[in-house]
Design an enzyme around this catalytic site. Structure first.
Site, PDB file in Angstrom:
ATOM      1  N   GLU A   1       5.917   0.090 -12.960  1.00 27.71           N
ATOM      2  CA  GLU A   1       4.513   0.289 -13.344  1.00 27.71           C
ATOM      3  C   GLU A   1       3.593   0.562 -12.155  1.00 27.71           C
ATOM      4  OE1 GLU A   1       3.186  -2.912 -15.880  1.00 27.71           O
ATOM      5  OE2 GLU A   1       4.020  -1.931 -17.634  1.00 27.71           O
TER       6      GLU A   1
ATOM      7  N   CYS B   1       0.862  -1.176   0.000  1.00 24.93           N
ATOM      8  CA  CYS B   1       0.000   0.000   0.000  1.00 24.93           C
ATOM      9  C   CYS B   1       0.902   1.231   0.000  1.00 24.93           C
ATOM     10  CB  CYS B   1      -0.882  -0.036   1.250  1.00 24.93           C
ATOM     11  SG  CYS B   1      -1.796   1.483   1.524  1.00 24.93           S
TER      12      CYS B   1
ATOM     13  N   GLU C   1       9.405  -0.895 -22.293  1.00 23.35           N
ATOM     14  CA  GLU C   1       9.081  -2.282 -22.627  1.00 23.35           C
ATOM     15  C   GLU C   1       8.295  -2.271 -23.933  1.00 23.35           C
ATOM     16  OE1 GLU C   1       7.004  -4.236 -19.430  1.00 23.35           O
ATOM     17  OE2 GLU C   1       8.397  -3.521 -17.906  1.00 23.35           O
TER      18      GLU C   1
HETATM   19  C1  GAL Z   1       4.496  -5.239 -17.874  1.00 20.09           C
HETATM   20  C2  GAL Z   1       5.434  -5.401 -16.706  1.00 20.09           C
HETATM   21  C3  GAL Z   1       6.485  -6.473 -16.960  1.00 20.09           C
HETATM   22  C4  GAL Z   1       5.862  -7.689 -17.554  1.00 20.09           C
HETATM   23  C5  GAL Z   1       5.141  -7.306 -18.815  1.00 20.09           C
HETATM   24  C6  GAL Z   1       4.523  -8.476 -19.549  1.00 20.09           C
HETATM   25  O1  GAL Z   1       3.268  -4.725 -17.474  1.00 20.09           O
HETATM   26  O2  GAL Z   1       6.079  -4.202 -16.396  1.00 20.09           O
HETATM   27  O3  GAL Z   1       7.134  -6.790 -15.754  1.00 20.09           O
HETATM   28  O4  GAL Z   1       4.999  -8.263 -16.636  1.00 20.09           O
HETATM   29  O5  GAL Z   1       4.114  -6.407 -18.495  1.00 20.09           O
HETATM   30  O6  GAL Z   1       3.876  -8.026 -20.721  1.00 20.09           O
END
Ligand code: GAL
Length: 635
Positions: A142, A107, A314
């Site tokens: 995230e 939290c 990512e």
């Molecule tokens: C993102 C996250 C990653 C991995 C990925 C999979 O949301 O930051 O750690 O889980 O998704 O798509």
């Protein structure tokens, strides 16, 4: 733009690290993000750090010429820590604990957990802060993922009371007046009596809900700031970033971005198409490409979150594991998404992940390599994109065409009292953005507090709270402006303003909203002869409407350069309005085929084909015969 990947040395035998690093460099990657989930390996027992493996991992990557983005591990507190302070976990709206066993089990408001975060981040920053291979830090991972922004724990309730007492100057009667608590006898005698707005019999007071959303957002901001300050003190000259998500409005990303040097985000075009509100037709048409505006929307949004510096942390490399259905991208799409990030000005694009994991939750998520280390389709396209980037060379982009004003607080207001099913702010903004892009326009998505005065055209899809200051800044410009429905319809306390909507805008545009309607699908067709209209406002004014529906119902009103749109129509209708405005602004307009999008920098124009058919661009705009190459789903 540089390329990179996300790597988890702790998932693989140490014998293969050096080979992995060599192969990354040989593929054209220059950056590697590591560490963000590694707490149980860097502190296996309370207070006992094991840095050796991480030292060796960083050195191995660095010897291959790679630069490292190091993640702080606070999204995955280890079991011993959760057992030490079981009340650190978040509580959901139904009152259930969000337990250990995956990630993000904390939290934001739990002060002793924050102390633990400060401790581990300080230890990491002291150890690696000045390491020559470390080029940047990522805080946590995230924020808000798995719906973790809002918690209803005791810690959150206690912090909320303090936040409220500060906001209302310790005067609970001020709070009662602001929230209108006389309604249903909801009055409080002291701040100690106030709980979070969950588990009420019917809907909670929207003013209470809005303050809770503001509070929850502020908690994310201060949680992040704590880490950013530690990293800045111990790791001079390194960028600090956080990786934001797609279509998440639970906290104010502009506020978190203000404490970062670079805003980054995680781009999963196929997963997002499947998970969000898109129609079945769109989901089928773009299942293997992604909707043509999803990635670009977020590129343009996050560029506005940290002074123009942004990147993709990512990038989807193949099928993911977490959407309802998880198709594979068409050949060419990973390369296309990568170059599209470049076209919008990304500093880097980093693929998630290097190698598909044979263990645990994400076994079904592709990587650049297969679990057996053979290069997968994504790896081949990353390699191709690296060659493309070198061939295109650096781009400069000083264009300032359309400013689209985006407010996270507006999203919370819509959610607190939607007044119609699926009346989502982010969807309204996305449709507006898509209509602009279908006209070939460059769009900058900006906070209403940001500088928009240099842009040629300004669109605010909806700003329920309109301040006098914003109205005067807008009316000081001479460029075409459009303000959308529900703007100025609430005060900052979530009450109807005495002069009614659009509130302070009435001083510049003499209209008054006297009644609003949300329409079920199909109703607009019947009553107004128009396609998709889901929100409609009745206007009292002496102005002659600038635009009407087919049955002559007024819809757009204009005074000087400011227009008000008294409805939420479909993208086709919006396009007609924007076309006219863009002509007035003398912007370079191109009506694009359904699947094509462009992005124009100073020295290069990019065209992206999200369809499966070839398109002859010379029929669309002049100069297209100078294109070096076009990227689409198959070439
Ligand atoms: C993102 C996250 C990653 C991995 C990925 C999979 O949301 O930051 O750690 O889980 O998704 O798509």
């Amino acid at each position: 733009m540089k390329l990179g990947c996300c790597y988890y040395p702790e998932h693989w035998p140490e014998e293969i690290w050096a080979d992995d690093a060599q192969r990354m460099a040989e593929m054209g990657l220059e950056l590697v993000r590591i560490g963000e989930f590694s707490w149980s390996r860097i502190e296996p027992e309370p207070g006992q750090y094991d840095w050796d493996w991480l030292d060796r991992a960083i050195d191995t990557l660095s010897q291959a010429g790679l630069k490292v983005i190091l993640g702080t591990p606070t999204a995955t507190p280890p079991k011993w820590l959760v057992d030490q302070m079981p009340d650190m976990i978040a509580i959901d709206a139904s009152g259930n604990a969000r337990k250990f066993g995956s990630r993000r089990h904390y939290c934001f408001s739990h002060r002793p957990y924050r102390d633990e975060c400060a401790r581990i981040v300080t230890a990491m920053a002291e150890r690696f802060g000045k390491h020559p291979a470390i080029s940047a830090w990522q805080t946590d991972n995230e924020y808000g993922c798995h719906e973790t922004t809002i918690s209803y724990s005791h810690a959150a309730a206690a912090a909320f009371r303090v936040w409220l007492a500060q906001k209302y100057d310790d005067d609970v009667q001020r709070l009662n007046a602001a929230w209108g608590n006389v309604f249903w006898s909801m009055e409080y005698r002291s701040f100690d009596e106030i709980d979070p707005p969950n588990l009420t019999v019917t809907e909670a007071n929207p003013s209470h809900v809005l303050d809770y959303r503001r509070f929850a957002s502020d908690e994310v901001v201060s949680f992040n700031r704590l880490q950013a300050e530690i990293l800045r003190a111990h790791s001079p000259g390194r960028d600090i970033t956080h990786n934001f998500m797609g279509f998440v409005t639970d906290f104010d990303h502009h506020d978190v971005g203000a404490d970062c040097d670079v805003a980054t985000w995680d781009s999963y075009p196929l997963g997002f198409l499947e998970q969000f509100w898109f129609t079945d037709d769109e989901k089928n048409r773009y299942a293997r490409q992604g909707h043509p505006d999803i990635a670009a929307f977020h590129h343009d949004l996050y560029r506005g979150c940290s002074n123009g510096r942004w990147a993709v942390m990512e990038q989807q490399p193949g099928p993911v594991n977490w959407a309802r259905y998880n198709p594979a991208p068409l050949p060419g799409m990973v390369r296309l998404w990568t170059l599209e990030a470049m076209a919008h000005g990304a500093e880097f694009c980093s693929f998630f992940r290097w190698r598909q994991a044979p263990i645990a939750q994400e076994q079904m998520h592709a990587g650049l390599l297969r679990p057996d280390s053979v290069e997968d389709q994504g790896g081949q396209e990353a390699r191709q994109a690296a060659d493309d980037i070198a061939a295109i060379g650096p781009l400069t982009d000083t264009t300032k065409s359309v400013a689209l004003l985006f407010s996270y607080e507006a999203a919370w207001l819509f959610e607190a009292q939607p007044q119609g099913q699926n009346f989502r702010y982010i969807e309204l903004v996305f449709e507006t953005y898509s209509a602009l892009r279908q006209l070939g326009l460059n769009v900058d998505i900006l906070s209403p507090d940001a500088r928009f005065e240099d842009h040629q055209m300004i669109i605010a899809p909806s700003l329920p709270i309109l301040t006098d200051d914003l109205v005067s800044r807008l009316s000081d410009t001479n460029v075409p402006i459009l303000i959308g429905p529900r703007s100025g319809s609430k005060t900052a306390d979530f009450q109807i303003p005495p002069e009614l909507a659009p509130g302070p805008l009435q001083s510049k545009l003499p209209i008054k909203v006297t009644r609003v309607e949300s329409l079920r699908p199909g109703l607009a067709e019947e009553s107004h002869g128009e396609g998709k209209i889901r929100w409609f406002e009745h206007i009292a004014t002496s102005l002659t409407p600038e635009r009407m529906l087919k049955d002559n119902t007024p819809m757009v009103f204009q005074s000087r350069n400011i227009r008000y749109l008294a409805a939420w129509p479909d993208a086709e209708y919006m396009k007609e309005i924007f076309h006219k405005m863009a002509m007035e602004a003398k912007l370079d307009l191109t009506t694009l085929p359904q699947d094509i999008r462009i992005r124009t920098a100073d020295n290069v124009r990019y065209a992206f084909n999200y369809g499966q058919e070839s398109v002859d661009l010379t029929t669309i705009f002049s100069g297209a015969d100078n294109f070096k190459f076009i990227v689409g789903s198959s070439n």
